[in-house]
Design a protein around this motif. Structure first.
Motif, PDB file in Angstrom:
ATOM      1  N   THR A   8       0.822  -1.215   0.000  1.00 33.86           N
ATOM      2  CA  THR A   8       0.000   0.000   0.000  1.00 33.86           C
ATOM      3  C   THR A   8       0.854   1.263   0.000  1.00 33.86           C
ATOM      4  N   HIS A   9       0.210   2.356  -0.417  1.00 36.78           N
ATOM      5  CA  HIS A   9       0.837   3.679  -0.486  1.00 36.78           C
ATOM      6  C   HIS A   9       2.016   3.677  -1.458  1.00 36.78           C
ATOM      7  N   VAL A  11       3.842   4.936  -4.542  1.00 37.36           N
ATOM      8  CA  VAL A  11       3.847   6.224  -5.238  1.00 37.36           C
ATOM      9  C   VAL A  11       3.794   6.046  -6.757  1.00 37.36           C
ATOM     10  N   HIS A  12       4.550   5.114  -7.294  1.00 41.60           N
ATOM     11  CA  HIS A  12       4.596   4.880  -8.742  1.00 41.60           C
ATOM     12  C   HIS A  12       4.210   3.419  -9.019  1.00 41.60           C
ATOM     13  N   PRO A  13       2.915   3.106  -9.062  1.00 39.42           N
ATOM     14  CA  PRO A  13       2.481   1.717  -9.215  1.00 39.42           C
ATOM     15  C   PRO A  13       3.033   1.003 -10.446  1.00 39.42           C
ATOM     16  N   GLY A 114      -2.215   2.282  -4.639  1.00 42.71           N
ATOM     17  CA  GLY A 114      -1.668   3.637  -4.659  1.00 42.71           C
ATOM     18  C   GLY A 114      -2.016   4.411  -3.400  1.00 42.71           C
ATOM     19  N   ASN A 115      -1.884   5.723  -3.475  1.00 43.47           N
ATOM     20  CA  ASN A 115      -2.100   6.606  -2.326  1.00 43.47           C
ATOM     21  C   ASN A 115      -3.488   7.207  -2.246  1.00 43.47           C
ATOM     22  N   SER A 116      -4.247   7.170  -3.329  1.00 43.81           N
ATOM     23  CA  SER A 116      -5.529   7.879  -3.332  1.00 43.81           C
ATOM     24  C   SER A 116      -6.534   7.201  -2.398  1.00 43.81           C
ATOM     25  N   ASP A 119      -8.231   4.355  -4.222  1.00 44.56           N
ATOM     26  CA  ASP A 119      -7.404   3.143  -4.284  1.00 44.56           C
ATOM     27  C   ASP A 119      -7.434   2.393  -2.959  1.00 44.56           C
TER      28      ASP A 119
END
Length: 146
Positions: A8-9, A11-13, A114-116, A119
């Motif tokens: 999780t989290h 930044v660049h999946p 990702g961070n959103s 997501d």
């Protein structure tokens, strides 16, 4: 018992997906990178071809209505229904699909989040579905990590 690992989290999946697929095949397995978007598969294919020669990851796009290639370590695919897979294939899930609902759930699923807020919310739903289906769950927070 099947296992789902959440990262999780991230930044660049897309970059992380390439590295994670490479790590999974170095451990001796095969990987199916699954997405609900043909565009994502096309971009990932391009990204994998642009890796340095010494870190190249052999891969191909698999059309699931065709026989699964047996020699390629990383397969990229998308479709409306989840395929039945051989037991030795790890799924790197880049979609909102619940692999616990597959005709034959895989032994290992990798989830990149990702961070959103969207997501993270979708990942929580998949986390619950895997847990309810008897998967062992691992979680790695990738905040501040490359």
């Amino acid at each position: 018992m099947p296992k789902a690992t959440f990262y999780t989290h991230v930044v660049h999946p897309a970059v992380f997906a390439c590295r994670l697929a490479g790590r999974a095949i170095r451990d001796g397995g095969r990987v199916l990178v699954w997405s609900d978007s043909a565009d994502t598969i096309t971009r990932l294919d391009r990204d994998l071809w642009q890796q340095d020669a010494e870190s190249f990851i052999p891969h191909e796009i698999w059309q699931i209505n065709e026989a699964m290639p047996s020699e390629t370590p990383v397969l990229l695919a998308t479709a409306n229904t989840l395929p039945t897979l051989a037991a030795d294939i790890t799924v790197l899930n880049l979609s909102s699909d619940f692999w616990s609902d597959a005709p034959q759930p895989p032994e290992r699923v990798l989830e990149i989040v990702g961070n959103s807020l969207e997501d993270l919310a979708e990942a929580r739903e998949r986390f619950r579905a895997y847990r309810q289906s008897g998967f062992n769950i691992e979680h790695h927070k990738m905040e501040g990590k490359a």
